[in-house]
Motif scaffolding. Structure first.
Motif, PDB file in Angstrom:
ATOM      1  N   ASN A 463       0.826  -1.299  -0.045  1.00 35.60           N
ATOM      2  CA  ASN A 463      -0.033  -0.138  -0.114  1.00 35.60           C
ATOM      3  C   ASN A 463       0.889   1.085   0.034  1.00 35.60           C
ATOM      4  N   VAL A 464       0.642   2.189  -0.839  1.00 33.42           N
ATOM      5  CA  VAL A 464       1.603   3.414  -0.932  1.00 33.42           C
ATOM      6  C   VAL A 464       1.472   4.291   0.263  1.00 33.42           C
ATOM      7  N   SER A 465       0.634   4.088   1.183  1.00 32.15           N
ATOM      8  CA  SER A 465       0.882   4.666   2.439  1.00 32.15           C
ATOM      9  C   SER A 465       1.800   4.022   3.415  1.00 32.15           C
ATOM     10  N   PHE A 466       2.303   2.853   2.950  1.00 34.67           N
ATOM     11  CA  PHE A 466       3.160   2.186   3.817  1.00 34.67           C
ATOM     12  C   PHE A 466       4.344   1.465   2.943  1.00 34.67           C
ATOM     13  N   THR A 467       4.668   2.216   2.190  1.00 39.15           N
ATOM     14  CA  THR A 467       5.567   1.504   1.192  1.00 39.15           C
ATOM     15  C   THR A 467       6.963   0.882   1.665  1.00 39.15           C
ATOM     16  N   ALA A 468       7.490   1.792   2.549  1.00 43.14           N
ATOM     17  CA  ALA A 468       8.909   1.794   3.081  1.00 43.14           C
ATOM     18  C   ALA A 468       8.647   0.363   4.153  1.00 43.14           C
ATOM     19  N   THR A 469       7.722   0.394   5.004  1.00 40.98           N
ATOM     20  CA  THR A 469       7.720  -0.596   6.060  1.00 40.98           C
ATOM     21  C   THR A 469       7.304  -2.000   5.586  1.00 40.98           C
ATOM     22  N   GLN A 470       6.044  -1.965   4.650  1.00 42.42           N
ATOM     23  CA  GLN A 470       5.440  -3.041   3.958  1.00 42.42           C
ATOM     24  C   GLN A 470       6.661  -3.663   3.068  1.00 42.42           C
ATOM     25  N   TYR A 471       7.240  -2.933   2.023  1.00 41.49           N
ATOM     26  CA  TYR A 471       8.307  -3.381   1.215  1.00 41.49           C
ATOM     27  C   TYR A 471       9.599  -4.178   2.050  1.00 41.49           C
ATOM     28  N   SER A 472       9.978  -3.413   3.284  1.00 44.17           N
ATOM     29  CA  SER A 472      10.981  -3.824   3.965  1.00 44.17           C
ATOM     30  C   SER A 472      10.537  -5.047   4.795  1.00 44.17           C
ATOM     31  N   LEU A 473       9.391  -5.349   5.162  1.00 41.48           N
ATOM     32  CA  LEU A 473       8.726  -6.470   5.629  1.00 41.48           C
ATOM     33  C   LEU A 473       8.787  -7.713   4.827  1.00 41.48           C
ATOM     34  N   PHE A 474       8.285  -7.526   3.322  1.00 48.08           N
ATOM     35  CA  PHE A 474       8.384  -8.518   2.319  1.00 48.08           C
ATOM     36  C   PHE A 474       9.568  -8.882   2.120  1.00 48.08           C
ATOM     37  N   SER A 475      10.861  -7.903   1.962  1.00 47.33           N
ATOM     38  CA  SER A 475      11.900  -8.438   1.213  1.00 47.33           C
ATOM     39  C   SER A 475      12.820  -8.817   2.554  1.00 47.33           C
ATOM     40  N   SER A 476      12.457  -8.667   3.922  1.00 50.49           N
ATOM     41  CA  SER A 476      12.882  -9.403   5.051  1.00 50.49           C
ATOM     42  C   SER A 476      12.604 -11.003   4.943  1.00 50.49           C
ATOM     43  N   ILE A 477      11.157 -10.992   4.859  1.00 53.28           N
ATOM     44  CA  ILE A 477      10.670 -12.371   4.894  1.00 53.28           C
ATOM     45  C   ILE A 477      11.101 -13.205   3.633  1.00 53.28           C
TER      46      ILE A 477
END
Length: 534
Positions: A463-477
């Motif tokens: 979601n573009v409102s949480f791009t940094a945190t969500q993408y960081s979460l996905f790339s970590s997983i």
């Protein structure tokens, strides 16, 4: 195609942010191979066992847990630096200096004298490098408009891959030049090599000092200093609690012999990891219940992005996360032991460097361009499926390489000869092992196709409102399970041999294909509208 459309990419290369991201990408790409392949060869030359060598891949788990402190980077200022340089540049400089410090620490440790000190230095390098990645991602997003993000990402990846050549092939060439070989180990050669790698990090430091801070809307740090200190303290206390679990946990029980005992050790290690993460979570939760930290900061930084993802995908969220965590498991598990395999097969360090670190990286870049083209032509999910199938097939080529053994045939590639002192010197010939070269071409082209499709799919989940945190979460997983399992790849090779290990690595990709077919029927790739953050 219109004349304007043809020349638009050329105009993009005139933009300053494009060149900034190229240089920052170079800075981000230096550390990773100093933990993985280059370090693995250093340890092997020092006489460290294969099983211990692959355990060092766990030092890069910081990349898999970076989502845990990504909100911290958004919320907490760096003393002095944030005020002097700005929100992003302050964090970027401190992370780059930490990377340089960690590389120099590794350079000053002889693994024959202290593996523990080397492990601690490698962990520090993984943590500081992952922090740099988080800051660069945020810097890229805030540096330009949405239309420029694709070109900024591609130039970042180009700089990253060039740095991988420097830290991969460059490190091996330097180590051999300074006098360390498979037969004659020289600590001073590797020490000087790692000092050189630390010097290359100055490219990123100088870039950080020379560029401007991205513009921000509103107040960067609206909370009082006490809240930032407490927010940081809760994170540090949680990390200390998790580390204490690892430190105090007893060794795996000796319940069997041989392969069964290795399996018991693997399961036991996974359980300890789960317990450590659980303890860290409950320590943080208790801190919030005692109102030790500002709950609104925690809500905005950690809770809101997760709630948004679960709300959008519902019951399917679990399967999406499983696919995210397992998509790259086959190639990462195989890749961790690859350099040791090449060495055991009889290839020299210079041959490994030429084929895998230079030629291979160039093939990955070519595969990335091909992956982008395929994503446009056949769609992201079909490219994702194609990449998964190709990974399974190309990993089987390593089985063929074990059958070939050390009966090498060679391929001569003509290259221009040039020196700064004498100028043009005509043509020379680069001689490469043909079988290894063929495997690397297919493997790295496939990795490029799969990686670009996967990045495009991950981007569609955010979601573009949480791009940094969500993408960081996905790339970590994305790397957590593969890297953890990859730490046992040396043990698996010792148990079953290279041929059976490569068959196992290929088989790991089969459930991924099934997952893609299932998830593709339910996941909508339409852009997500900006959510309101209360």
């Amino acid at each position: 195609m219109t004349h304007e459309a043809i020349h638009e990419p050329i105009r993009w290369w005139r933009e300053k942010p494009v060149w900034i991201m190229l240089l920052l990408g170079f800075s981000a790409g230096i550390p990773i191979l100093l933990i993985f392949s280059s370090l693995s060869l250093w340890l092997r030359e020092a006489g460290v066992e294969k099983s211990s060598v692959t355990y060092f891949s766990w030092a890069a788990l910081g990349y898999s847990f970076k989502f845990m402190w990504a909100p911290l980077i958004d919320k907490v200022p760096v003393p002095i630096l944030s005020k002097a340089l700005g929100r992003r540049r302050g964090w970027l400089l401190i992370s780059q200096l930490a990377v340089i410090g960690a590389i120099c620490w590794m350079a000053n440790v002889d693994p024959q004298s202290s593996l523990v000190a080397m492990a601690l230095a490698a962990v520090m390098l993984g943590f500081s490098s992952a922090t740099q990645d988080v800051v660069i991602d945020a810097f890229r997003i805030e540096s330009s408009n949405a239309r420029m993000q694709a070109i900024l990402s591609s130039t970042y990846l180009t700089g990253y891959r060039v740095a991988m050549i420097v830290a991969g092939a460059g490190a091996l060439y330097l180590a051999e030049y300074f006098g360390s070989t498979t037969d004659v180990y020289s600590y001073s050669a590797w020490r000087n090599t790692y000092y050189c790698m630390a010097g290359f990090m100055l490219v990123g430091v100088l870039t950080t000092l020379m560029v401007r801070e991205p513009e921000h809307e509103g107040v960067d740090y609206p909370y009082p200093t006490r809240d930032y200190m407490r927010f940081t303290e809760v994170f540090v206390i949680s990390v200390v609690a998790a580390v204490a679990v690892f430190w105090l946990a007893p060794s795996a029980p000796e319940l069997a012999q041989g392969g069964l005992q290795h399996l018991i050790s693997f399961v036991y290690g996974a359980l300890v990891l789960c317990v450590a993460l659980s303890v860290a979570y409950w320590v943080a939760r208790m801190s919030l219940r005692l109102e030790f930290a500002n709950p609104l900061m925690v809500e905005q930084g950690y809770v809101a992005p997760i709630k948004d993802f679960l709300k959008r995908y519902g019951a399917l969220a679990v399967w999406v996360l499983i696919l995210v965590g397992c998509y790259r498991i086959s190639d990462i598990v195989l890749g961790i032991i690859a350099n040791v395999f090449y060495q055991d097969m009889g290839y020299s360090k210079s041959q490994i460097a030429s084929v895998t670190k230079v030629f291979g990286v160039l093939m990955t870049i070519l595969g990335s361009f091909l992956g982008g083209f395929l994503a446009l032509k056949i769609g992201v999910l079909r490219s994702l499926l194609l990449g998964a199938v190709l990974v399974v097939l190309t990993n089987l080529l390593f089985v063929w390489l074990t059958v070939v053994g050390d009966q090498f045939t060679f391929l001569a590639i003509p290259l221009p000869s040039f020196s700064f002192s004498e100028g043009w010197g005509g043509w020379t010939s680069l001689t490469l092992p043909r079988e290894l070269t063929l495997v690397i071409i297919m493997d790295n082209l496939t990795q490029g196709i799969a990686l670009i499709a996967f990045i495009a799919w991950l981007s569609s989940l955010t979601n573009v409102s949480f791009t940094a945190t969500q993408y960081s979460l996905f790339s970590s997983i994305m790397t957590l399970i593969p890297k953890f399992l990859g730490g046992y790849s040396g043990t698996l090779v010792d148990m079953f041999g290279y041929t059976n290990f490569f068959l196992f690595a290929s088989a790991l990709g089969l459930p991924v294909i099934v997952l893609i077919l299932y998830v593709s029927r339910h996941v909508d790739l339409k852009p997500v509208t900006r959510a309101k953050v209360g």
